[in-house]
Design a protein around this motif. Sequence first.
Motif, mmCIF file in Angstrom:
data_model
loop_
_atom_site.group_PDB
_atom_site.id
_atom_site.type_symbol
_atom_site.label_atom_id
_atom_site.label_comp_id
_atom_site.label_asym_id
_atom_site.label_seq_id
_atom_site.Cartn_x
_atom_site.Cartn_y
_atom_site.Cartn_z
ATOM 1 N N VAL A 106 0.842 -1.196 0.000
ATOM 2 C CA VAL A 106 0.000 0.000 0.000
ATOM 3 C C VAL A 106 0.877 1.245 0.000
ATOM 4 O O VAL A 106 0.609 2.215 -0.728
ATOM 5 N N CYS A 107 1.927 1.229 0.796
ATOM 6 C CA CYS A 107 2.849 2.367 0.873
ATOM 7 C C CYS A 107 3.439 2.687 -0.494
ATOM 8 O O CYS A 107 3.457 3.848 -0.915
ATOM 9 N N GLU A 108 3.922 1.675 -1.187
ATOM 10 C CA GLU A 108 4.548 1.913 -2.491
ATOM 11 C C GLU A 108 3.549 2.391 -3.526
ATOM 12 O O GLU A 108 3.858 3.255 -4.358
ATOM 13 N N ALA A 109 2.340 1.836 -3.495
ATOM 14 C CA ALA A 109 1.301 2.299 -4.423
ATOM 15 C C ALA A 109 0.959 3.759 -4.153
ATOM 16 O O ALA A 109 0.844 4.573 -5.084
ATOM 17 N N LEU A 110 0.824 4.094 -2.873
ATOM 18 C CA LEU A 110 0.470 5.464 -2.512
ATOM 19 C C LEU A 110 1.612 6.429 -2.801
ATOM 20 O O LEU A 110 1.389 7.568 -3.241
ATOM 21 N N ARG A 111 2.836 5.976 -2.588
ATOM 22 C CA ARG A 111 3.989 6.841 -2.876
ATOM 23 C C ARG A 111 4.077 7.160 -4.366
ATOM 24 O O ARG A 111 4.457 8.271 -4.756
ATOM 25 N N SER A 112 3.721 6.190 -5.199
ATOM 26 C CA SER A 112 3.704 6.462 -6.641
ATOM 27 C C SER A 112 2.645 7.500 -6.978
ATOM 28 O O SER A 112 2.836 8.328 -7.877
ATOM 29 N N GLY A 113 1.522 7.483 -6.248
ATOM 30 C CA GLY A 113 0.492 8.501 -6.449
ATOM 31 C C GLY A 113 0.949 9.869 -5.986
ATOM 32 O O GLY A 113 0.659 10.890 -6.617
ATOM 33 N N ILE A 114 1.684 9.897 -4.875
ATOM 34 C CA ILE A 114 2.222 11.169 -4.382
ATOM 35 C C ILE A 114 3.165 11.782 -5.403
ATOM 36 O O ILE A 114 3.188 13.003 -5.614
ATOM 37 N N LEU A 138 -3.991 17.906 3.167
ATOM 38 C CA LEU A 138 -4.962 18.754 2.463
ATOM 39 C C LEU A 138 -4.725 18.834 0.956
ATOM 40 O O LEU A 138 -5.682 18.994 0.189
ATOM 41 N N ILE A 139 -3.483 18.729 0.532
ATOM 42 C CA ILE A 139 -3.150 18.944 -0.877
ATOM 43 C C ILE A 139 -2.717 17.663 -1.582
ATOM 44 O O ILE A 139 -3.265 17.286 -2.625
ATOM 45 N N VAL A 140 -1.762 16.965 -0.994
ATOM 46 C CA VAL A 140 -1.106 15.857 -1.704
ATOM 47 C C VAL A 140 -1.892 14.556 -1.632
ATOM 48 O O VAL A 140 -2.202 13.946 -2.665
ATOM 49 N N LEU A 141 -2.220 14.104 -0.427
ATOM 50 C CA LEU A 141 -2.859 12.799 -0.287
ATOM 51 C C LEU A 141 -4.216 12.682 -0.982
ATOM 52 O O LEU A 141 -4.497 11.638 -1.598
ATOM 53 N N PRO A 142 -5.096 13.701 -0.922
ATOM 54 C CA PRO A 142 -6.362 13.560 -1.649
ATOM 55 C C PRO A 142 -6.167 13.281 -3.137
ATOM 56 O O PRO A 142 -6.889 12.471 -3.731
ATOM 57 N N GLN A 143 -5.201 13.952 -3.757
ATOM 58 C CA GLN A 143 -4.928 13.708 -5.169
ATOM 59 C C GLN A 143 -4.233 12.367 -5.383
ATOM 60 O O GLN A 143 -4.495 11.658 -6.366
ATOM 61 N N ALA A 144 -3.357 12.006 -4.451
ATOM 62 C CA ALA A 144 -2.627 10.748 -4.575
ATOM 63 C C ALA A 144 -3.584 9.557 -4.510
ATOM 64 O O ALA A 144 -3.473 8.618 -5.306
ATOM 65 N N PHE A 145 -4.526 9.598 -3.583
ATOM 66 C CA PHE A 145 -5.479 8.499 -3.467
ATOM 67 C C PHE A 145 -6.315 8.354 -4.739
ATOM 68 O O PHE A 145 -6.612 7.234 -5.173
ATOM 69 N N ARG A 146 -6.693 9.467 -5.332
ATOM 70 C CA ARG A 146 -7.469 9.400 -6.571
ATOM 71 C C ARG A 146 -6.660 8.788 -7.709
ATOM 72 O O ARG A 146 -7.211 8.160 -8.608
ATOM 73 N N SER A 147 -5.355 8.958 -7.652
ATOM 74 C CA SER A 147 -4.496 8.436 -8.726
ATOM 75 C C SER A 147 -4.211 6.948 -8.596
ATOM 76 O O SER A 147 -3.824 6.310 -9.583
ATOM 77 N N VAL A 148 -4.373 6.404 -7.394
ATOM 78 C CA VAL A 148 -3.930 5.018 -7.185
ATOM 79 C C VAL A 148 -5.069 4.084 -6.782
ATOM 80 O O VAL A 148 -4.821 3.025 -6.193
ATOM 81 N N VAL A 149 -6.291 4.417 -7.127
ATOM 82 C CA VAL A 149 -7.402 3.504 -6.823
ATOM 83 C C VAL A 149 -7.191 2.166 -7.526
ATOM 84 O O VAL A 149 -7.406 1.098 -6.943
ATOM 85 N N GLY A 150 -6.746 2.219 -8.791
ATOM 86 C CA GLY A 150 -6.495 0.993 -9.542
ATOM 87 C C GLY A 150 -5.422 0.117 -8.900
ATOM 88 O O GLY A 150 -5.659 -1.065 -8.627
ATOM 89 N N PRO A 151 -4.223 0.658 -8.629
ATOM 90 C CA PRO A 151 -3.193 -0.142 -7.943
ATOM 91 C C PRO A 151 -3.632 -0.645 -6.570
ATOM 92 O O PRO A 151 -3.303 -1.779 -6.192
ATOM 93 N N LEU A 152 -4.375 0.166 -5.820
ATOM 94 C CA LEU A 152 -4.846 -0.292 -4.515
ATOM 95 C C LEU A 152 -5.859 -1.425 -4.661
ATOM 96 O O LEU A 152 -5.938 -2.315 -3.813
ATOM 97 N N ALA A 153 -6.630 -1.399 -5.757
ATOM 98 C CA ALA A 153 -7.562 -2.505 -6.029
ATOM 99 C C ALA A 153 -6.790 -3.802 -6.237
ATOM 100 O O ALA A 153 -7.189 -4.866 -5.745
ATOM 101 N N ASN A 154 -5.675 -3.721 -6.946
ATOM 102 C CA ASN A 154 -4.843 -4.913 -7.143
ATOM 103 C C ASN A 154 -4.277 -5.423 -5.821
ATOM 104 O O ASN A 154 -4.196 -6.637 -5.591
ATOM 105 N N VAL A 155 -3.885 -4.501 -4.947
ATOM 106 C CA VAL A 155 -3.374 -4.893 -3.633
ATOM 107 C C VAL A 155 -4.474 -5.575 -2.820
ATOM 108 O O VAL A 155 -4.236 -6.582 -2.134
#
Length: 221
Positions: A106-114, A138-155
């Motif tokens: 999860v960390c690596e997927a989220l870091r790629s989104g960041i 407030l700025i980074v994580l909300p956008q990062a989570f939106r970018s990595v829904v697909g990779p998190l689904a695989n996890v």
Amino acid sequence: MFDFLEGYNLWEAFWTTVQLTVLSAVGSLIWGTLLAAMRVGPVPLMRGFGTAYVNVVRNIPLTVIILFSSLGLNQTLGFNMGSSDFNVVNFRLSVLGLVLYTSAFVCEALRSGINTVPVGQAEAARAIGLNFTQVLTLIVLPQAFRSVVGPLANVLIALTKNTTVAAAIGVAEAAALMKEMIENEAQLLLISAVFAFGFICLTLPTGLILGWVSKKVAVKR
């Protein structure tokens, strides 16, 4: 044709698998997010810890982590997870092991989104006086989570399948029941087909739903 299923609680076994998946997913998301924050944070010690944790845990087999949770934490160190019931203890230890393992991915997927968030946005946030925690939450994580829904689904799908390892320490989930049925019944192919279908029913909808969510929330750049 399916008379061999009589006497076995198939629904309870898969319900245990679902519980393992959901609890481990929540824990992994929380711990994985904290690890990702450490890896991109300004404190060298925390960055080092996050990097070391991810690199070490990802290269340890999940079976080893689960067995250590039972043999090391429980039987050797007496860590009983707040219960004296053997089955409850093993269930909670399995969740702990799955969280420790899955959070690294999860960390690596989220870091790629960041990393997909433009640096200028973080710099602009700091320019108006926001500290690191505020910029991240407030700025980074909300956008990062939106970018990595697909990779998190695989996890999450991988986590669902990884719950079968919990059978190694006696958790009565689907894989443990399948092993028992194969030992007692002369229906190897049918038993395998039933459990394969059960896992497809758990993972396929998850992939389809989160794939649809990924397209809906994707950040347009």
